[in-house]
Design a protein around this motif. Sequence first.
Motif, mmCIF file in Angstrom:
data_model
loop_
_atom_site.group_PDB
_atom_site.id
_atom_site.type_symbol
_atom_site.label_atom_id
_atom_site.label_comp_id
_atom_site.label_asym_id
_atom_site.label_seq_id
_atom_site.Cartn_x
_atom_site.Cartn_y
_atom_site.Cartn_z
ATOM 1 N N PRO A 232 0.784 -1.235 0.000
ATOM 2 C CA PRO A 232 0.000 0.000 0.000
ATOM 3 C C PRO A 232 0.820 1.291 0.000
ATOM 4 N N ASP A 233 2.097 1.195 0.367
ATOM 5 C CA ASP A 233 2.932 2.391 0.401
ATOM 6 C C ASP A 233 3.825 2.499 -0.838
ATOM 7 N N VAL A 234 3.530 1.711 -1.872
ATOM 8 C CA VAL A 234 4.278 1.752 -3.126
ATOM 9 C C VAL A 234 3.359 2.240 -4.234
ATOM 10 N N GLN A 235 3.852 3.131 -5.088
ATOM 11 C CA GLN A 235 3.053 3.653 -6.193
ATOM 12 C C GLN A 235 3.123 2.715 -7.401
ATOM 13 N N PHE A 236 1.953 2.270 -7.869
ATOM 14 C CA PHE A 236 1.823 1.463 -9.076
ATOM 15 C C PHE A 236 1.200 2.335 -10.168
ATOM 16 N N TYR A 237 1.505 2.035 -11.424
ATOM 17 C CA TYR A 237 0.872 2.767 -12.529
ATOM 18 C C TYR A 237 0.851 1.891 -13.774
ATOM 19 N N ASP A 238 -0.027 2.237 -14.694
ATOM 20 C CA ASP A 238 -0.145 1.504 -15.950
ATOM 21 C C ASP A 238 -0.793 2.363 -17.016
ATOM 22 N N TYR A 239 -0.685 1.894 -18.256
ATOM 23 C CA TYR A 239 -1.468 2.411 -19.372
ATOM 24 C C TYR A 239 -2.539 1.359 -19.664
ATOM 25 N N THR A 240 -3.684 1.784 -20.172
ATOM 26 C CA THR A 240 -4.736 0.830 -20.493
ATOM 27 C C THR A 240 -5.550 1.289 -21.694
ATOM 28 N N LYS A 241 -6.066 0.336 -22.437
ATOM 29 C CA LYS A 241 -6.997 0.637 -23.517
ATOM 30 C C LYS A 241 -8.410 0.208 -23.146
ATOM 31 N N ILE A 242 -8.611 -0.145 -21.901
ATOM 32 C CA ILE A 242 -9.926 -0.569 -21.420
ATOM 33 C C ILE A 242 -10.542 0.576 -20.622
ATOM 34 N N ALA A 243 -11.377 1.390 -21.269
ATOM 35 C CA ALA A 243 -11.940 2.583 -20.632
ATOM 36 C C ALA A 243 -12.824 2.243 -19.439
ATOM 37 N N GLY A 244 -13.418 1.053 -19.449
ATOM 38 C CA GLY A 244 -14.290 0.647 -18.351
ATOM 39 C C GLY A 244 -13.579 0.546 -17.018
ATOM 40 N N ARG A 245 -12.263 0.488 -17.032
ATOM 41 C CA ARG A 245 -11.521 0.415 -15.780
ATOM 42 C C ARG A 245 -11.671 1.694 -14.962
ATOM 43 N N PHE A 246 -12.046 2.777 -15.634
ATOM 44 C CA PHE A 246 -12.220 4.048 -14.930
ATOM 45 C C PHE A 246 -13.596 4.156 -14.266
ATOM 46 N N ASP A 247 -14.474 3.187 -14.531
ATOM 47 C CA ASP A 247 -15.818 3.218 -13.948
ATOM 48 C C ASP A 247 -15.813 2.902 -12.459
ATOM 49 N N LYS A 248 -14.859 2.090 -12.040
ATOM 50 C CA LYS A 248 -14.788 1.689 -10.639
ATOM 51 C C LYS A 248 -13.594 2.356 -9.965
ATOM 52 N N GLN A 249 -13.720 2.576 -8.689
ATOM 53 C CA GLN A 249 -12.642 3.210 -7.948
ATOM 54 C C GLN A 249 -11.416 2.304 -7.920
ATOM 55 N N LEU A 250 -10.299 2.860 -8.314
ATOM 56 C CA LEU A 250 -9.054 2.123 -8.336
ATOM 57 C C LEU A 250 -8.372 2.204 -6.970
ATOM 58 N N PRO A 251 -7.488 1.280 -6.664
ATOM 59 C CA PRO A 251 -6.702 1.403 -5.434
ATOM 60 C C PRO A 251 -6.021 2.766 -5.402
ATOM 61 N N SER A 252 -5.908 3.363 -4.244
ATOM 62 C CA SER A 252 -5.365 4.720 -4.132
ATOM 63 C C SER A 252 -3.923 4.823 -4.614
ATOM 64 N N ASN A 253 -3.207 3.710 -4.633
ATOM 65 C CA ASN A 253 -1.809 3.720 -5.085
ATOM 66 C C ASN A 253 -1.644 3.141 -6.484
ATOM 67 N N TYR A 254 -2.733 3.174 -7.275
ATOM 68 C CA TYR A 254 -2.685 2.666 -8.648
ATOM 69 C C TYR A 254 -3.183 3.737 -9.597
ATOM 70 N N ASP A 255 -2.305 4.240 -10.466
ATOM 71 C CA ASP A 255 -2.628 5.302 -11.407
ATOM 72 C C ASP A 255 -2.723 4.734 -12.816
ATOM 73 N N LEU A 256 -3.790 5.093 -13.533
ATOM 74 C CA LEU A 256 -3.984 4.619 -14.905
ATOM 75 C C LEU A 256 -3.996 5.779 -15.891
ATOM 76 N N THR A 257 -3.354 5.572 -17.020
ATOM 77 C CA THR A 257 -3.402 6.498 -18.144
ATOM 78 C C THR A 257 -4.062 5.772 -19.305
ATOM 79 N N PHE A 258 -5.108 6.351 -19.865
ATOM 80 C CA PHE A 258 -5.792 5.728 -20.996
ATOM 81 C C PHE A 258 -4.942 5.876 -22.246
ATOM 82 N N SER A 259 -4.971 4.864 -23.112
ATOM 83 C CA SER A 259 -4.175 4.850 -24.334
ATOM 84 C C SER A 259 -5.081 5.017 -25.554
#
Length: 250
Positions: free
Chosen positions: A144-171
């Motif tokens: 929980p104290d580590v920052q995770f991130y990703d790119y995604t082409k699945i827009a539906g992932r933004f519909d639900k609340q993501l873990p606070s330490n997980y950042d997504l960038t849409f592609s």
Amino acid sequence: MTLLTTQNAKTIKGEKFGFATGILYMAPYTIAGKFNMCPMAEKAQCHKACLYTAGRGKFNNVQQGRIRKALYFQNDYEGFMNELASDINRFVNRARKENVIPLIRLNGTSDVLFERKGFTLNEKIAKRIKKTAGYYENMMSLFPDVQFYDYTKIAGRFDKQLPSNYDLTFSYSGVETYKKQVEHALKHNARIAVVFRNEKDIPAEFLGKKVIGGDDTDIRHIEPQNTIVALIAKGDGKKDTSGFVVGELA
């Protein structure tokens, strides 16, 4: 098998800002068979211009290593996640000893919904990494104290609340079959990465949003949402004509 890669031309650039990045590279799409690691690949037509062929990814031994990782993930999910947890722990500890901030990118060349990938941490790995054995909702909840991130082409992932330490960038992709995904991401005011063919093709605004440069580093989580992150085509992407890469082919 070591699952995390720490030597990447782009992520190394982040070190000058005090960040170190560990990336999980697996074979994308259906290259490893059985399971589609990138569900939107055909709609976005990005499988032909995939970063899988960029940099060291053009070498057969590297591609075979990524296939082995994908097959490991598909055929022994619990074993894979436990080994990944061990790798992440080792990487994070090393980064902190070197006084840099660790970042973890789980989808280097895949698009797996890791926020929904629960697993059971076994006693052996739990003891090794000094964590509590048992079920975790996802890898982010284990660290929980580590920052995770990703790119995604699945827009539906933004519909639900993501873990606070997980950042997504849409592609982004301009392919007609992918239009609804782009519209969905825009409604969420998501940060959107767009691949341009050359620097001269990068405008000040795109899709009505401010464009910022994104090729200097891969540190996306510190950038504002509701912006366009401009990336330059690499590997086979330089020749793409599907609409995934923006800009005229010379």
